[in-house]
Design a protein around this motif. Sequence first.
Motif, PDB file in Angstrom:
ATOM      1  N   PRO A 296      28.448  46.334  46.357  1.00 35.79           N
ATOM      2  CA  PRO A 296      27.204  45.398  46.212  1.00 35.79           C
ATOM      3  C   PRO A 296      27.499  45.210  44.629  1.00 35.79           C
ATOM      4  CG  PRO A 296      26.489  47.056  47.472  1.00 35.79           C
ATOM      5  CD  PRO A 296      27.715  47.370  47.303  1.00 35.79           C
ATOM      6  N   ARG A 297      27.993  46.241  43.752  1.00 38.82           N
ATOM      7  CA  ARG A 297      28.025  46.051  42.539  1.00 38.82           C
ATOM      8  C   ARG A 297      29.002  45.081  41.844  1.00 38.82           C
ATOM      9  NH1 ARG A 297      25.110  49.602  39.291  1.00 38.82           N
ATOM     10  NH2 ARG A 297      24.418  51.681  40.473  1.00 38.82           N
ATOM     11  N   ARG A 298      30.117  45.077  42.799  1.00 40.19           N
ATOM     12  CA  ARG A 298      31.151  44.177  42.502  1.00 40.19           C
ATOM     13  C   ARG A 298      30.860  42.899  42.878  1.00 40.19           C
ATOM     14  NH1 ARG A 298      35.104  45.581  46.037  1.00 40.19           N
ATOM     15  NH2 ARG A 298      36.002  47.250  44.792  1.00 40.19           N
ATOM     16  N   ALA A 299      30.104  42.774  43.959  1.00 43.88           N
ATOM     17  CA  ALA A 299      29.645  41.426  44.657  1.00 43.88           C
ATOM     18  C   ALA A 299      28.538  40.624  43.509  1.00 43.88           C
ATOM     19  CB  ALA A 299      28.595  41.555  45.746  1.00 43.88           C
ATOM     20  N   ALA A 300      27.674  41.463  42.831  1.00 47.81           N
ATOM     21  CA  ALA A 300      26.866  40.979  41.886  1.00 47.81           C
ATOM     22  C   ALA A 300      27.822  40.586  40.548  1.00 47.81           C
ATOM     23  CB  ALA A 300      25.953  42.144  41.247  1.00 47.81           C
ATOM     24  N   LEU A 301      28.733  41.175  40.214  1.00 45.21           N
ATOM     25  CA  LEU A 301      29.468  40.906  39.077  1.00 45.21           C
ATOM     26  C   LEU A 301      30.288  39.475  39.508  1.00 45.21           C
ATOM     27  CD1 LEU A 301      30.416  41.862  36.279  1.00 45.21           C
ATOM     28  CD2 LEU A 301      32.418  42.851  37.518  1.00 45.21           C
ATOM     29  N   ARG A 302      30.598  39.395  40.800  1.00 42.95           N
ATOM     30  CA  ARG A 302      31.356  38.337  41.263  1.00 42.95           C
ATOM     31  C   ARG A 302      30.304  37.037  40.907  1.00 42.95           C
ATOM     32  NH1 ARG A 302      35.321  39.157  40.680  1.00 42.95           N
ATOM     33  NH2 ARG A 302      36.417  40.356  42.274  1.00 42.95           N
ATOM     34  N   MET A 303      29.251  37.364  41.545  1.00 43.73           N
ATOM     35  CA  MET A 303      28.133  36.139  41.544  1.00 43.73           C
ATOM     36  C   MET A 303      27.808  35.774  40.022  1.00 43.73           C
ATOM     37  SD  MET A 303      24.383  36.446  43.405  1.00 43.73           S
ATOM     38  CE  MET A 303      23.218  35.138  43.162  1.00 43.73           C
ATOM     39  N   MET A 304      27.816  36.903  39.104  1.00 40.92           N
ATOM     40  CA  MET A 304      27.591  36.470  37.656  1.00 40.92           C
ATOM     41  C   MET A 304      28.785  35.540  37.148  1.00 40.92           C
ATOM     42  SD  MET A 304      27.316  38.995  34.380  1.00 40.92           S
ATOM     43  CE  MET A 304      29.067  39.409  34.609  1.00 40.92           C
ATOM     44  N   TYR A 305      29.912  35.789  37.562  1.00 39.53           N
ATOM     45  CA  TYR A 305      31.153  34.999  36.938  1.00 39.53           C
ATOM     46  C   TYR A 305      30.890  33.452  37.557  1.00 39.53           C
ATOM     47  CZ  TYR A 305      33.019  39.093  34.945  1.00 39.53           C
ATOM     48  OH  TYR A 305      33.328  40.081  34.290  1.00 39.53           O
ATOM     49  N   ASP A 306      30.372  33.617  38.841  1.00 40.95           N
ATOM     50  CA  ASP A 306      30.258  32.073  39.518  1.00 40.95           C
ATOM     51  C   ASP A 306      29.183  31.496  38.714  1.00 40.95           C
ATOM     52  OD1 ASP A 306      32.169  32.671  41.390  1.00 40.95           O
ATOM     53  OD2 ASP A 306      30.672  33.114  43.060  1.00 40.95           O
ATOM     54  N   ILE A 307      28.145  32.099  38.274  1.00 38.94           N
ATOM     55  CA  ILE A 307      26.935  31.327  37.558  1.00 38.94           C
ATOM     56  C   ILE A 307      27.679  30.863  36.138  1.00 38.94           C
ATOM     57  CG2 ILE A 307      24.783  31.627  36.550  1.00 38.94           C
ATOM     58  CD1 ILE A 307      24.059  33.560  38.575  1.00 38.94           C
ATOM     59  N   GLN A 308      28.526  31.506  35.514  1.00 34.88           N
ATOM     60  CA  GLN A 308      29.058  31.268  34.167  1.00 34.88           C
ATOM     61  C   GLN A 308      29.736  29.879  34.609  1.00 34.88           C
ATOM     62  OE1 GLN A 308      30.975  34.772  32.735  1.00 34.88           O
ATOM     63  NE2 GLN A 308      29.102  35.676  32.331  1.00 34.88           N
ATOM     64  N   VAL A 309      30.544  29.963  35.680  1.00 34.23           N
ATOM     65  CA  VAL A 309      31.364  28.658  36.071  1.00 34.23           C
ATOM     66  C   VAL A 309      30.581  27.511  36.030  1.00 34.23           C
ATOM     67  CG1 VAL A 309      33.076  27.591  37.485  1.00 34.23           C
ATOM     68  CG2 VAL A 309      33.204  30.040  36.985  1.00 34.23           C
TER      69      VAL A 309
END
Length: 565
Positions: A296-309
């Motif tokens: 879940p921590r990696r998934a939250a990090l991936r979601m944060m990068y999506d929001i930055q895109v």
Amino acid sequence: MPSIPKSSSKCFKAQFQQDHNVPSECTDEKSRTPSADEFLERFRERGSECLKNAYLTKHDVVQSPNTEILSSTLPGDVFSLVNVQIDVVQEYLKMTKMENSEVGTKLMIGCILCIIGSLRGLQAKHRDCFLHDIESSCTAANDFMRMIDCFDELMESIQKRHPFLKQMKDRNDEGIVLMEKHYADLIAMYGNDAVFAVQRSQIFVMKNIQSSRIPGDLFSLDWEDCFVYNEVALSIIKTMEDFLYDFQSYLSGDFLYCKVVSTLIPAVVCFYIRCLVQKADNIRRRKRKEMGFHNPRRAALRMMYDIQVFETYFSNLVKQTPALSPVVQRELSALVIIHECLNIIIDERTTTSTLEDHILVLHKRTGANGYVTRYLIKDLWLLGSTKRSNKVLDETILFMQNELQLLSMKIKEAEKLKSVPKQQKEILLGLKLREVLAELYEHRIAIEKMTPCGPCARIVRKPKLQVKPAFEPVSPASMSSLNCDFMAEKQVANSPTSVVPLLNSGSTKAKDNTDLPSFPELSLEEMTLEDHKRTVKALNQKMLDVLKLHNIRFITKMKVDSKFK
């Protein structure tokens, strides 16, 4: 049907004159000339049928060679027939010598009101017939904006021909006020329909995204482990960028382009959140063996990068069109708060007060709907929390229930105070996060409302009483034990001694099924006739109960075996 050529305007004019009994040349034969009331009545009856031909005609789409702007012959066809009707009215006024009089001006106002009413009815009925794909929607939006210019030119020419219109306007004549109101409504209708047409085209853009691999890849295990460069979010942006280039080429002005961009931004954000909620729903329903996040921590990090895109691309759009800044801030804030809630759920050191604060912010952003807030935070908990039980979240939501209801009431009161009178404007559904979430949780909300305990029933509901079934399927071992007890009781019943102790102790299998009185331990010689009768009666009753229980268990076992076979 082909497009209406300009050379056929005279044919329409002649037919319209014939329908209204207006001669093509001025004569003194008053018998052929209808009165003003009769003329207005016939104009009202047949004017709409004349304009209907323009909407039913197949219109040719033309693309400008220099700008690639799309347009059709719809505005020209409609207002060529409108000009025919105005010319017929002018000839009638000239023939009856009412051209420069107040009576003739009032008749012209009545005919204009009839034309406006016919145009509004036909526009409302046939608008959606022009919206088939992105190209046709852009063409219709450009045509509706051109109709505004055509009608403005028509009104200016009428005011020049009838100077009495200005005098009647100065003294606030009722007919002039009514005509200006209907004229403003028609202009607003054309503008709203142009915006609706261009905003509705986002449906075709999102269908293209839905039919691609993006929904399957988003929040999948590959998205979490393999797509380390945010390939899925970049695919969404690339698709949106390609379509925006087409919109910029097809649309006639920056106003319509700004409207379509302000529609696509919330549509993309709602699509992203919808995929997240659907993943949680699949896990909850165990559809397609859906699995949660590996990490879940990696998934939250991936979601944060999506929001930055998304934020980077939307910021570039704001630089081109500054009016989009409020839309971008509002929509990105929804993604940010959902991501923060997911981070808090993942962090096991999070305190209850921090969780409560974020639930309040999420409640405001999701439309102040208590059901939606509770289900959304539970779905995020399902995705992010792997070790902690749901009891912590359920107790927190139950504790905040009154606070959330009070906040909902305050938000609704504030919306009522800020509300403005409703305009004749159709708003597309599915572009607001509150509407999307309400649609996603509609089924679960309906089921919960049907339950008697209501929300948080698992916490409030008292534990049920453990009621044993009337009978249970019997194993072979217990069946043999039952037969032994039955045979033992049968032997004791036939024995001349030790009858009463059997009645006092009873069998352990059938002890709870009979309420037998206790007897003193007497031998057969000491028993009186009355004692003997009572003993035999009780023994017979006990044997009947044992037989009945034996039969019930045997029949039940046969039913269960046949069912599984």
